[in-house]
Design an enzyme around this catalytic site. Sequence first.
Site, PDB file in Angstrom:
ATOM      1  N   THR A 111     -53.210 -36.589 -65.721  1.00 38.22           N
ATOM      2  CA  THR A 111     -53.889 -37.891 -65.687  1.00 38.22           C
ATOM      3  C   THR A 111     -54.325 -38.300 -67.085  1.00 38.22           C
ATOM      4  O   THR A 111     -54.699 -37.456 -67.895  1.00 38.22           O
ATOM      5  CB  THR A 111     -55.116 -37.879 -64.748  1.00 38.22           C
ATOM      6  N   ASN A 138     -56.708 -40.512 -67.248  1.00 43.59           N
ATOM      7  CA  ASN A 138     -58.013 -41.103 -66.966  1.00 43.59           C
ATOM      8  C   ASN A 138     -59.106 -40.033 -67.135  1.00 43.59           C
ATOM      9  O   ASN A 138     -59.177 -39.083 -66.354  1.00 43.59           O
ATOM     10  CB  ASN A 138     -57.993 -41.659 -65.531  1.00 43.59           C
ATOM     11  N   LYS A 175     -61.442 -39.432 -64.053  1.00 44.59           N
ATOM     12  CA  LYS A 175     -60.876 -38.562 -63.006  1.00 44.59           C
ATOM     13  C   LYS A 175     -60.945 -37.102 -63.459  1.00 44.59           C
ATOM     14  O   LYS A 175     -61.325 -36.213 -62.695  1.00 44.59           O
ATOM     15  CB  LYS A 175     -59.392 -38.894 -62.777  1.00 44.59           C
ATOM     16  N   ASP A 226     -53.123 -40.994 -57.424  1.00 44.12           N
ATOM     17  CA  ASP A 226     -53.209 -42.441 -57.569  1.00 44.12           C
ATOM     18  C   ASP A 226     -54.349 -42.899 -56.678  1.00 44.12           C
ATOM     19  O   ASP A 226     -54.484 -42.440 -55.543  1.00 44.12           O
ATOM     20  CB  ASP A 226     -51.903 -43.120 -57.169  1.00 44.12           C
ATOM     21  N   SER A 227     -55.160 -43.779 -57.219  1.00 42.27           N
ATOM     22  CA  SER A 227     -56.349 -44.202 -56.477  1.00 42.27           C
ATOM     23  C   SER A 227     -56.662 -45.637 -56.826  1.00 42.27           C
ATOM     24  O   SER A 227     -56.086 -46.204 -57.751  1.00 42.27           O
ATOM     25  CB  SER A 227     -57.533 -43.286 -56.826  1.00 42.27           C
ATOM     26  N   PHE A 268     -66.936 -44.214 -63.587  1.00 38.73           N
ATOM     27  CA  PHE A 268     -65.961 -44.999 -64.338  1.00 38.73           C
ATOM     28  C   PHE A 268     -65.452 -46.122 -63.434  1.00 38.73           C
ATOM     29  O   PHE A 268     -65.867 -46.243 -62.267  1.00 38.73           O
ATOM     30  CB  PHE A 268     -64.800 -44.108 -64.824  1.00 38.73           C
ATOM     31  N   GLY A 269     -64.536 -46.917 -63.955  1.00 37.22           N
ATOM     32  CA  GLY A 269     -63.872 -47.939 -63.143  1.00 37.22           C
ATOM     33  C   GLY A 269     -64.859 -48.874 -62.457  1.00 37.22           C
ATOM     34  O   GLY A 269     -65.770 -49.430 -63.072  1.00 37.22           O
ATOM     35  N   LYS A 283     -71.301 -37.404 -56.344  1.00 34.70           N
ATOM     36  CA  LYS A 283     -70.197 -38.271 -55.910  1.00 34.70           C
ATOM     37  C   LYS A 283     -69.044 -37.466 -55.294  1.00 34.70           C
ATOM     38  O   LYS A 283     -68.488 -37.858 -54.257  1.00 34.70           O
ATOM     39  CB  LYS A 283     -69.690 -39.092 -57.115  1.00 34.70           C
ATOM     40  N   ARG A 320     -61.728 -39.074 -53.854  1.00 32.70           N
ATOM     41  CA  ARG A 320     -61.067 -38.049 -54.685  1.00 32.70           C
ATOM     42  C   ARG A 320     -61.471 -36.650 -54.238  1.00 32.70           C
ATOM     43  O   ARG A 320     -60.642 -35.737 -54.185  1.00 32.70           O
ATOM     44  CB  ARG A 320     -61.442 -38.293 -56.158  1.00 32.70           C
TER      45      ARG A 320
HETATM   46  P1  ITT Z   1     -53.631 -42.000 -64.308  1.00 29.29           P
HETATM   47  O1  ITT Z   1     -52.580 -42.819 -63.605  1.00 29.29           O
HETATM   48  O2  ITT Z   1     -53.187 -41.525 -65.657  1.00 29.29           O
HETATM   49  O3  ITT Z   1     -54.191 -40.890 -63.470  1.00 29.29           O
HETATM   50  P2  ITT Z   1     -55.192 -44.454 -64.100  1.00 29.29           P
HETATM   51  O4  ITT Z   1     -56.592 -44.833 -64.450  1.00 29.29           O
HETATM   52  O5  ITT Z   1     -54.086 -45.391 -64.555  1.00 29.29           O
HETATM   53  O6  ITT Z   1     -54.910 -42.960 -64.623  1.00 29.29           O
HETATM   54  P3  ITT Z   1     -54.642 -45.133 -61.351  1.00 29.29           P
HETATM   55  O7  ITT Z   1     -53.386 -45.849 -61.655  1.00 29.29           O
HETATM   56  O8  ITT Z   1     -54.691 -44.208 -60.178  1.00 29.29           O
HETATM   57  O9  ITT Z   1     -55.121 -44.228 -62.560  1.00 29.29           O
HETATM   58  O10 ITT Z   1     -55.797 -46.227 -61.219  1.00 29.29           O
HETATM   59  C1  ITT Z   1     -57.030 -45.865 -60.703  1.00 29.29           C
HETATM   60  C2  ITT Z   1     -58.024 -46.996 -60.942  1.00 29.29           C
HETATM   61  O11 ITT Z   1     -58.738 -47.242 -59.718  1.00 29.29           O
HETATM   62  C3  ITT Z   1     -59.063 -46.582 -61.957  1.00 29.29           C
HETATM   63  O12 ITT Z   1     -58.655 -46.923 -63.274  1.00 29.29           O
HETATM   64  C4  ITT Z   1     -60.290 -47.346 -61.488  1.00 29.29           C
HETATM   65  O13 ITT Z   1     -60.221 -48.683 -61.957  1.00 29.29           O
HETATM   66  C5  ITT Z   1     -60.120 -47.354 -59.971  1.00 29.29           C
HETATM   67  N1  ITT Z   1     -60.771 -46.174 -59.375  1.00 29.29           N
HETATM   68  C6  ITT Z   1     -60.167 -45.121 -58.750  1.00 29.29           C
HETATM   69  N2  ITT Z   1     -61.062 -44.199 -58.374  1.00 29.29           N
HETATM   70  C7  ITT Z   1     -62.252 -44.675 -58.761  1.00 29.29           C
HETATM   71  C8  ITT Z   1     -63.560 -44.166 -58.681  1.00 29.29           C
HETATM   72  O14 ITT Z   1     -63.813 -42.967 -58.171  1.00 29.29           O
HETATM   73  N3  ITT Z   1     -64.548 -44.903 -59.188  1.00 29.29           N
HETATM   74  C9  ITT Z   1     -64.311 -46.100 -59.732  1.00 29.29           C
HETATM   75  N4  ITT Z   1     -63.111 -46.642 -59.879  1.00 29.29           N
HETATM   76  C10 ITT Z   1     -62.082 -45.939 -59.394  1.00 29.29           C
END
Ligand code: ITT
Length: 199
Positions: free
Chosen positions: A7, A9, A12, A70-71, A151-152, A174, A180
């Site tokens: 990842t 991110n 994550k 993926d989330s 985050f996010g 969390k 997750r």
């Molecule tokens: P990788 O694909 O490299 O793992 P990414 O950030 O691009 O990283 P995703 O495509 O799975 O990952 O997008 C996930 C997004 O969904 C993330 O950037 C957040 O905006 C949101 N998200 C997912 N889980 C979250 C959480 O626990 N809290 C807040 N936002 C979340």
Amino acid sequence: MLLFAATSNSGKMREFALAAADLPDCEIAPLPGFRELPAVEESGTTFEENARIKAVHYSGFTGELVFAEDSGLVVDALDGAPGVYSARFAGGGASDAANNHLLLERLRGAEDRTAHFECVIALARQGNVLATFEGSMEGSILHEPRGTSGFGYDPLFFHAPCGRTTAELTAAEKFPISHRGQAFRALLRWLNRGDGARL
Ligand code: ITT
């Protein structure tokens, strides 16, 4: 058992690293050299498709077990958006702040603010997916951000049973209730059952 997480991110990764700290027989580490590896296009239309795409791609660079996830956030009043586009809702490379701002814009005047987070983890070895695991978490979208951890979309995501946003929870609070965390615990159960014992 060693598991590599694929990842980009850091939010994550922090959550996975914290969860793994308590596990006696399982070490979780970032996939070595991840930043230098070619990225893969997340061209799927579902969380599972994208988790599989990432796990297949990144597990081709090592002989060890690799998991990718993926989330995203699924908002009812937006017909499921941002969904698989959560990370790029406000455009490729968008900041969390920009995504949150756009979310508030889109929900301006909406009465129904219910939403949920979803997560699918795919476990793979050398380009083959061994299994997938999922989790989800219900909540609603506030009118303004609250909290600084996570985050996010965490600052806007209110989880009623806790009475707080997920940005007002520590990572240790969390993970036991999050999308997750659920997916990750399903992965651990699978590894500890017969299926995983052969690996
Ligand atoms: P990788 O694909 O490299 O793992 P990414 O950030 O691009 O990283 P995703 O495509 O799975 O990952 O997008 C996930 C997004 O969904 C993330 O950037 C957040 O905006 C949101 N998200 C997912 N889980 C979250 C959480 O626990 N809290 C807040 N936002 C979340």
